[in-house]
Write a protein that holds these residues in place. Structure first.
Motif, short mmCIF file in Angstrom:
data_model
loop_
_atom_site.label_atom_id
_atom_site.label_comp_id
_atom_site.label_asym_id
_atom_site.label_seq_id
_atom_site.Cartn_x
_atom_site.Cartn_y
_atom_site.Cartn_z
N VAL A 134 0.86 -1.18 0.00
CA VAL A 134 0.00 0.00 0.00
C VAL A 134 0.90 1.23 0.00
O VAL A 134 1.85 1.32 0.77
CB VAL A 134 -0.91 0.01 1.25
N THR A 135 0.58 2.19 -0.85
CA THR A 135 1.39 3.41 -0.94
C THR A 135 0.94 4.43 0.10
O THR A 135 -0.17 4.35 0.63
CB THR A 135 1.28 4.05 -2.33
N VAL A 136 1.80 5.39 0.38
CA VAL A 136 1.47 6.48 1.30
C VAL A 136 0.26 7.25 0.79
O VAL A 136 -0.63 7.62 1.55
CB VAL A 136 2.68 7.42 1.49
N ALA A 137 0.19 7.47 -0.52
CA ALA A 137 -0.94 8.19 -1.11
C ALA A 137 -2.25 7.46 -0.87
O ALA A 137 -3.27 8.08 -0.57
CB ALA A 137 -0.71 8.40 -2.61
N GLU A 138 -2.23 6.13 -0.99
CA GLU A 138 -3.44 5.34 -0.76
C GLU A 138 -3.89 5.43 0.70
O GLU A 138 -5.07 5.57 0.99
CB GLU A 138 -3.23 3.88 -1.16
N VAL A 139 -2.94 5.36 1.62
CA VAL A 139 -3.28 5.46 3.05
C VAL A 139 -3.84 6.84 3.37
O VAL A 139 -4.85 6.97 4.05
CB VAL A 139 -2.04 5.15 3.93
N THR A 140 -3.22 7.88 2.84
CA THR A 140 -3.69 9.25 3.05
C THR A 140 -5.10 9.41 2.52
O THR A 140 -5.97 9.97 3.18
CB THR A 140 -2.75 10.26 2.38
N TYR A 141 -5.34 8.88 1.31
CA TYR A 141 -6.67 8.97 0.71
C TYR A 141 -7.69 8.24 1.58
O TYR A 141 -8.76 8.76 1.88
CB TYR A 141 -6.66 8.41 -0.71
N CYS A 142 -7.37 7.03 2.00
CA CYS A 142 -8.30 6.23 2.80
C CYS A 142 -8.61 6.91 4.12
O CYS A 142 -9.74 6.86 4.60
CB CYS A 142 -7.73 4.84 3.05
N ASN A 143 -7.64 7.55 4.73
CA ASN A 143 -7.85 8.22 6.01
C ASN A 143 -8.75 9.45 5.87
O ASN A 143 -9.31 9.92 6.85
CB ASN A 143 -6.53 8.63 6.65
N SER A 144 -8.89 9.96 4.66
CA SER A 144 -9.72 11.15 4.46
C SER A 144 -11.19 10.80 4.20
O SER A 144 -12.03 11.68 4.12
CB SER A 144 -9.18 11.97 3.28
N LEU A 145 -11.52 9.52 4.10
CA LEU A 145 -12.88 9.09 3.78
C LEU A 145 -13.71 8.86 5.03
O LEU A 145 -13.19 8.48 6.08
CB LEU A 145 -12.85 7.78 2.98
N SER A 146 -15.02 9.08 4.90
CA SER A 146 -15.94 8.77 5.99
C SER A 146 -16.17 7.26 6.03
O SER A 146 -15.80 6.54 5.10
CB SER A 146 -17.27 9.48 5.77
N VAL A 147 -16.80 6.80 7.10
CA VAL A 147 -17.10 5.38 7.23
C VAL A 147 -17.99 4.91 6.09
O VAL A 147 -17.76 3.87 5.48
CB VAL A 147 -17.77 5.08 8.60
N SER A 148 -19.01 5.70 5.75
CA SER A 148 -19.92 5.29 4.66
C SER A 148 -19.18 5.24 3.32
O SER A 148 -19.45 4.38 2.49
CB SER A 148 -21.13 6.21 4.57
#
Length: 109
Positions: free
Chosen positions: A3-17
């Motif tokens: 998993v890339t840093v960009a993917e983790v950053t993107y995922c952390n910015s999403l809501s649960v839904s």
């Protein structure tokens, strides 16, 4: 694949839904449902000619029952039996919910 840093950053910015929607979309892509069941008039040619039903807008309970029947060997299509065999009950429920909430559209004249 890592998993890339960009993917983790993107995922952390999403809501649960939004995470849930992404997980369901990943299921649809991974199991290839859309490749057959979202194409109007699609038919398979192997192992026999079979008209593939569109499942968009289908009642979720029906989709779950159909997948369970494929998994149990009560329905005979070999591709669907193989796909259903790999699904958990949660996968079936998520796929059914995803397709059940989709609306069907018809072409305008």
């Amino acid at each position: 694949k890592g998993v890339t840093v960009a993917e983790v950053t993107y995922c952390n910015s999403l809501s649960v839904s939004e995470h849930i929607v992404m997980m369901i979309l990943a299921l649809v892509r991974n199991y290839g449902c859309a490749g057959c069941h979202e194409i109007a008039g699609w038919q398979t040619a192997f192992p026999e000619t079979y008209k593939v039903p569109r499942i968009i807008g289908q009642h979720p309970a029906y989709i779950v029952r159909a997948l369970q029947a494929y998994k149990a060997g009560e329905r005979a299509h070999p591709s669907m039996r193989a796909i259903a065999a790999s699904l958990t009950d949660a996968d079936m429920a998520n796929l059914a919910a995803y397709y059940g909430q989709q609306s069907t559209q018809t072409a305008r004249k």
